[in-house]
Design a protein around this motif. Sequence first.
Motif, PDB file in Angstrom:
ATOM      1  N   SER A 249     -11.331  -7.293   4.594  1.00 32.15           N
ATOM      2  CA  SER A 249     -12.332  -6.817   3.369  1.00 32.15           C
ATOM      3  C   SER A 249     -11.988  -5.412   3.237  1.00 32.15           C
ATOM      4  O   SER A 249     -11.321  -4.797   3.807  1.00 32.15           O
ATOM      5  CB  SER A 249     -13.689  -7.138   4.140  1.00 32.15           C
ATOM      6  N   GLY A 250     -12.664  -5.300   1.985  1.00 28.21           N
ATOM      7  CA  GLY A 250     -12.565  -3.749   1.540  1.00 28.21           C
ATOM      8  C   GLY A 250     -11.536  -3.421   0.579  1.00 28.21           C
ATOM      9  O   GLY A 250     -11.323  -2.416   0.134  1.00 28.21           O
ATOM     10  N   PHE A 251     -10.531  -4.201   0.189  1.00 26.20           N
ATOM     11  CA  PHE A 251      -9.545  -4.315  -0.617  1.00 26.20           C
ATOM     12  C   PHE A 251      -9.643  -5.221  -1.955  1.00 26.20           C
ATOM     13  O   PHE A 251     -10.231  -6.253  -1.757  1.00 26.20           O
ATOM     14  CB  PHE A 251      -8.159  -4.724  -0.203  1.00 26.20           C
TER      15      PHE A 251
ATOM     16  N   PHE B 162      -6.399   3.379  -6.943  1.00 27.27           N
ATOM     17  CA  PHE B 162      -5.250   2.767  -6.940  1.00 27.27           C
ATOM     18  C   PHE B 162      -4.592   3.354  -5.531  1.00 27.27           C
ATOM     19  O   PHE B 162      -4.397   4.283  -5.453  1.00 27.27           O
ATOM     20  CB  PHE B 162      -4.498   3.100  -8.170  1.00 27.27           C
ATOM     21  N   ILE B 163      -4.417   2.361  -4.777  1.00 32.35           N
ATOM     22  CA  ILE B 163      -3.773   2.328  -3.633  1.00 32.35           C
ATOM     23  C   ILE B 163      -2.251   1.890  -3.380  1.00 32.35           C
ATOM     24  O   ILE B 163      -1.800   1.484  -2.379  1.00 32.35           O
ATOM     25  CB  ILE B 163      -4.526   2.057  -2.358  1.00 32.35           C
TER      26      ILE B 163
ATOM     27  N   HIS C 230       0.863  -1.287   0.076  1.00 34.42           N
ATOM     28  CA  HIS C 230      -0.092   0.150  -0.055  1.00 34.42           C
ATOM     29  C   HIS C 230       0.904   1.362  -0.121  1.00 34.42           C
ATOM     30  O   HIS C 230       1.952   1.432   0.632  1.00 34.42           O
ATOM     31  CB  HIS C 230      -0.850  -0.052   1.239  1.00 34.42           C
ATOM     32  N   TYR C 231       0.180   2.120  -0.709  1.00 32.92           N
ATOM     33  CA  TYR C 231       1.147   3.583  -0.928  1.00 32.92           C
ATOM     34  C   TYR C 231       1.653   4.149   0.622  1.00 32.92           C
ATOM     35  O   TYR C 231       2.472   4.856   0.496  1.00 32.92           O
ATOM     36  CB  TYR C 231       0.099   4.553  -1.482  1.00 32.92           C
ATOM     37  N   ASP C 232       0.698   3.877   1.598  1.00 37.79           N
ATOM     38  CA  ASP C 232       1.122   4.653   2.895  1.00 37.79           C
ATOM     39  C   ASP C 232       2.311   3.923   3.673  1.00 37.79           C
ATOM     40  O   ASP C 232       2.868   4.473   4.611  1.00 37.79           O
ATOM     41  CB  ASP C 232      -0.214   4.925   3.855  1.00 37.79           C
TER      42      ASP C 232
ATOM     43  N   ALA D 228       1.196  -6.087  -7.370  1.00 38.36           N
ATOM     44  CA  ALA D 228       0.176  -6.745  -7.746  1.00 38.36           C
ATOM     45  C   ALA D 228      -0.841  -5.180  -7.805  1.00 38.36           C
ATOM     46  O   ALA D 228      -0.615  -4.513  -6.891  1.00 38.36           O
ATOM     47  CB  ALA D 228      -0.486  -7.736  -7.019  1.00 38.36           C
ATOM     48  N   PRO D 229      -1.834  -5.244  -8.751  1.00 38.34           N
ATOM     49  CA  PRO D 229      -2.755  -4.313  -8.658  1.00 38.34           C
ATOM     50  C   PRO D 229      -3.384  -4.105  -7.279  1.00 38.34           C
ATOM     51  O   PRO D 229      -3.897  -5.058  -6.738  1.00 38.34           O
ATOM     52  CB  PRO D 229      -3.647  -4.399  -9.680  1.00 38.34           C
ATOM     53  N   LYS D 230      -3.111  -2.988  -6.610  1.00 42.14           N
ATOM     54  CA  LYS D 230      -3.704  -2.658  -5.019  1.00 42.14           C
ATOM     55  C   LYS D 230      -4.774  -1.739  -5.350  1.00 42.14           C
ATOM     56  O   LYS D 230      -4.531  -0.509  -5.341  1.00 42.14           O
ATOM     57  CB  LYS D 230      -2.722  -2.159  -4.374  1.00 42.14           C
TER      58      LYS D 230
END
Length: 284
Positions: free
Chosen positions: A162-164, A116-117, A77-79, A105-107
Amino acid sequence: MLQELRLTIVVENSALFGNSSVWAQHGLSIFLDLDYGRERMKLLLDTGACTEVMLHNADALHIDLSHLDLICLSHGHYDHTGGLMGVLQRVNGRICIMAHPEIFAPKLKAQPILRFIGPPFSRTQAEAAGAIMLDCRGPAVIAPGVMTTGEVTRLEAFERVSGFWTVKDGQYCEDNIPDDQALAINIEGKGLAVITGCAHAGIINTIKHAQKITGIEELYAVIGGFHLASADEKRIEATADALRKLDPAILRPGHCTGQKAICRLQEALGERCQPLAAGDTIQL
Ligand SMILES: [Zn+2]
Ligand SMILES: [Zn+2]
């Protein structure tokens, strides 16, 4: 043998009260200075969300990034990866980066709209800037008594991700973030320290996995993001219960743990639980 371990919280969602020179940002970066007597290891776990904050805080905290020995990325993740290109500019020559291959991988996050994150750079860009990507799925010993956990075994029913979202084999599907991992460190005479990024795999799963791969049952410290900010009551309660049983001497939740969960953990563990902030130093 590890004689001394000092952690500095470089990037975190909040900044240490009274330290106005350090900036707060949604993200995480932890600098670990490991003293082995004749040898010393300087390790960076994650790089915050952007170069500007990462480098500003590293300078404010007098952390010399040119002499890093290794960078570990907890997940894609970007953060946690956003400041990497800035760190690479500071590093002398090339540097190994221990991470799971699926950090690239696509996040994606889908709510309310698809975004996109993932890392704000490609693998090729990172390699051109000096990164040697180690692409490790399993656990790895990176220094005496220090391991990366590799993929975390998911055992606890209440810790479902969940949520990703991601795209696999041409299909848009939920991402259970297989790349999520943590550091497991043997603090001689005290027990196991687990240092997490977001603990998307679940903080209890991560601790149990770290105990299993190190063979150390005694839990001494848990530090990092516990990813409970959007968790329901039931999950927060189950996590607090499990942590009370695991009985760590030091609990330092931060980043994506969320205020509600931090308060609940403080109720459960009392003064042993203190929230993290950028500018904090922790001696283990
Ligand atoms: Zn994350
Ligand atoms: Zn995060």
